[in-house]
Motif scaffolding. Structure first.
Motif, PDB file in Angstrom:
ATOM      1  N   GLN A  89     -89.171  46.858 -30.135  1.00 51.31           N
ATOM      2  CA  GLN A  89     -88.268  46.848 -29.197  1.00 51.31           C
ATOM      3  C   GLN A  89     -88.469  46.012 -27.904  1.00 51.31           C
ATOM      4  O   GLN A  89     -89.689  46.151 -27.285  1.00 51.31           O
ATOM      5  N   GLN A  90     -87.349  45.102 -27.335  1.00 50.90           N
ATOM      6  CA  GLN A  90     -87.909  44.163 -26.389  1.00 50.90           C
ATOM      7  C   GLN A  90     -88.370  44.734 -25.239  1.00 50.90           C
ATOM      8  O   GLN A  90     -89.421  44.446 -24.531  1.00 50.90           O
ATOM      9  N   GLU A  91     -87.635  45.714 -24.427  1.00 45.83           N
ATOM     10  CA  GLU A  91     -88.238  46.340 -23.098  1.00 45.83           C
ATOM     11  C   GLU A  91     -89.390  46.809 -23.047  1.00 45.83           C
ATOM     12  O   GLU A  91     -90.389  46.427 -22.133  1.00 45.83           O
ATOM     13  N   PRO A  92     -89.793  47.891 -23.923  1.00 42.00           N
ATOM     14  CA  PRO A  92     -91.027  48.413 -24.103  1.00 42.00           C
ATOM     15  C   PRO A  92     -92.252  47.439 -24.325  1.00 42.00           C
ATOM     16  O   PRO A  92     -93.470  47.342 -23.873  1.00 42.00           O
ATOM     17  N   MET A  93     -91.966  46.205 -25.248  1.00 41.70           N
ATOM     18  CA  MET A  93     -93.031  45.351 -25.416  1.00 41.70           C
ATOM     19  C   MET A  93     -93.232  44.656 -24.072  1.00 41.70           C
ATOM     20  O   MET A  93     -94.323  44.270 -23.814  1.00 41.70           O
ATOM     21  N   LEU A  94     -92.114  44.096 -23.588  1.00 37.21           N
ATOM     22  CA  LEU A  94     -92.352  43.297 -22.171  1.00 37.21           C
ATOM     23  C   LEU A  94     -93.086  44.076 -21.089  1.00 37.21           C
ATOM     24  O   LEU A  94     -93.815  43.512 -20.391  1.00 37.21           O
ATOM     25  N   ASN A 220     -89.002  44.283 -13.721  1.00 34.64           N
ATOM     26  CA  ASN A 220     -89.289  43.867 -14.708  1.00 34.64           C
ATOM     27  C   ASN A 220     -87.784  43.566 -15.563  1.00 34.64           C
ATOM     28  O   ASN A 220     -87.344  44.591 -15.928  1.00 34.64           O
ATOM     29  N   LYS A 221     -87.079  42.431 -15.122  1.00 36.75           N
ATOM     30  CA  LYS A 221     -85.890  42.185 -15.980  1.00 36.75           C
ATOM     31  C   LYS A 221     -86.184  41.081 -17.036  1.00 36.75           C
ATOM     32  O   LYS A 221     -86.964  40.344 -16.841  1.00 36.75           O
TER      33      LYS A 221
END
Length: 572
Positions: A89-94, A220-221
């Motif tokens: 998942q993008q947001e948790p990974m970033l 964090n965007k």
């Protein structure tokens, strides 16, 4: 002896700073892996993210962590990253990668300590007199003096921004953004000094807060190069609608986003990075004043296309991968089944097993070659040279594809194909050697396997592992179906139409891979980039609107046409 002793002490004195410098550990590769993983996460390329995370973990294991408190935080952050990777998942990974980055920064500071307070005071001493003079000019509404002081601030910022970036990426982004806004406001023909004062106050407060050591958290965007492209597209649309002032807010937002993604541009095209940072505020200022609107719109279009060229590197699809395997596999199957059909006509069906044995040996050797090339390629492709390797191997693949295409075209004539098969098999049967018969089949398979590997080498860096494997799997299923048909109806295959279709396919792939490969070399500045404004960018075709990519592709098309005409004339 006394002279030798003095010389020895002198050498120790000279070399001692070098020893201190060498003692400092360099963790650049770790930060590069984190940055690349963030880019691939934003692009949704989870196979690449997985590989980068594994490389990061491996490199971290090689770091000396003796007597380090911060090393535990890095370990925890990497563990969190691995857990997030499993969810894809993008947001948790970033967020996890951001934690790894912060932990590494803390670890690096622990291992290579610097006097941050002294650095902040250095920033204060550099900017305080400039900001004081700038404030006075703004209060007096002296536009000329205010712009002169802004230029002094910008010059000093170029020298000191590294200190701010190292200590606080949040303050770096804030100061960078307000500097752009200030230039934009000062470039307007009708200057709004109320707006200029507001921008100045925000800028001066950001510098003061950084100098005092106040913490500022970064938001964090999920900004990316596509964000910049979208904003420039909107600005272009506003100008197109005869509303140049309506484009200014989009360019202001561009400046706000810029600090979060400027690294992606800087690492791929340094000159473009400098142009965007310097010229976007100028463009916004002129649009706000209604000055040279058409010229500013042209620049917006140019910068939009330049960023698209950076982004449009990975343009191969599952079907591209499948078509290569399918074309090569079909040709190999056709040759093998034609050999079997020949044996049947010669009443030598009992020799078929040796053809199959040769084919099996060809497959085994192809797999062995693939494993060897994959190991060599992976080792060589690590780091900054992977783009160069992609470009070079892609061009080699194109040269091979031209040769294969010419061979296919020549054999599309039924008479030429029959002569080819009779020559190959006639040599095997005349010797009466089982080994030579198996060798004909072996070479038929191995040649196709070796060519397929070379083609995939040129494609592999620009397609995710999942898509590559999926394309190969699709091709294998189709090949299995064709194999059954070929074996059952081997004496009724229409050779000419098949080879002509395969020829067109291989030339299409050669055109695409040539464009993608040269573009990969452009990204690393190995080849220059001269844009052709009216032409569109078509990544699916491997067409990039630059003279450096278009001219070789035109030459390729000319070679194909001339070759085709000669072959057709010879056939007649």
């Amino acid at each position: 002896m006394k002279k030798l002793g003095i010389l020895f002490l002198l050498m120790l004195y000279i070399l001692s700073p070098m020893q201190l410098v060498q003692a400092e550990e360099d963790y650049g590769e770790l930060f590069i892996s984190v940055g690349d993983a963030m880019m691939k996460t934003k692009a949704g390329d989870w196979e690449a993210v997985k590989a980068l995370a594994a490389q990061l973990h491996q490199d971290w294991e090689q770091v000396d962590q003796t007597d380090s408190k911060e090393a535990k935080h890095v370990e925890q952050a990497i563990a969190k990253m691995n857990r997030a990777l499993g969810k894809q998942q993008q947001e948790p990974m970033l967020a996890a990668l951001s934690d790894v980055s912060h932990a590494l920064v803390a670890f690096e500071k622990e291992q290579n300590p610097v006097d941050e307070e002294a650095q902040r005071q250095e920033v204060k001493a550099a900017f305080t007199p400039i900001l004081t003079n700038l404030k006075a000019a703004i209060e007096e509404e002296n536009a000329e003096e205010a712009y002169a002081q802004y230029q002094k601030f910008q010059t000093m910022w170029t020298r000191k921004e590294g200190i701010v970036r190292e200590q606080s990426i949040a303050y770096y982004g804030k100061i960078e953004t307000q500097t752009g806004f200030l230039r934009m406001a000062l470039m307007q023909e009708d200057k709004d000094f109320t707006q200029i004062r507001t921008i100045y106050d925000t800028l001066a407060d950001a510098v003061q807060e950084f100098v005092s050591g106040k913490e500022l958290k970064v938001e964090n965007k999920n900004y990316s190069l596509q964000t910049l492209i979208d904003l420039l597209e909107k600005a272009d649309g506003a100008v197109e609608d005869q509303q140049p002032k309506a484009a200014v807010p989009f360019l202001q937002e561009f400046l706000t986003v810029w600090p979060s993604v400027e690294g992606d541009v800087r690492t791929r095209n340094g000159s473009l990075y400098t142009e965007l940072e310097s010229n976007i505020p100028v463009i916004a200022g002129k649009l706000s004043s209604g000055t040279d609107v058409k010229e500013q719109q042209k620049k917006i279009k140019q910068y939009k296309q330049s960023i698209e060229l950076l982004q449009e590197k990975t343009s191969y699809t599952i079907w591209d991968a499948a078509l290569i395997m399918l074309r090569e596999g079909l040709e190999a199957l056709l040759i093998v089944t034609a050999l079997i059909a020949f044996l049947r006509k010669a009443n030598a069906s009992d020799q078929q097993k040796w053809i199959w044995l040769g084919a099996f040996a060809g497959i085994i050797m192809s797999i062995a070659a693939a494993a060897f090339i994959n190991m060599t390629f992976s080792a060589a492709a690590a780091g900054a040279n992977r783009e160069v390797i992609e470009g070079v191997t892609g061009i080699v693949a194109v040269v091979m594809m031209i040769g294969v295409g010419v061979w296919l075209h020549q054999k599309s004539n039924m008479k030429a194909w029959n002569q080819y098969i009779q020559k190959q098999m006639g040599m095997a049967l005349s010797t009466g050697s089982i080994v030579s018969m198996a060798f004909v089949s072996f070479l038929s398979i191995f040649r196709e396997g070796a060519e397929t590997i070379i083609f995939y080498m040129g494609m592999a860096p620009s397609i995710s592992t999942g898509k590559l494997l999926a394309g190969i799997a699709i091709a294998v299923v189709i090949l299995a179906a064709f194999a059954l048909l070929f074996l059952r109806y081997s004496t009724k295959i229409a050779i000419g139409p098949f080879f002509k279709a395969a020829t067109i396919l291989i030339y299409f792939l050669a055109f695409k891979i040539l464009g993608v490969s040269i573009h990969a070399l452009q990204i690393t500045n190995q080849v220059s980039t001269t844009q052709i404004q009216p032409l569109p960018l078509m990544g699916w075709l491997g067409f990039y609107p630059t003279w450096e990519t278009v001219i070789p592709q035109v030459i390729l098309v000319i070679i194909i046409l001339v070759t085709a005409i000669r072959i057709e004339k010879k056939g007649k």
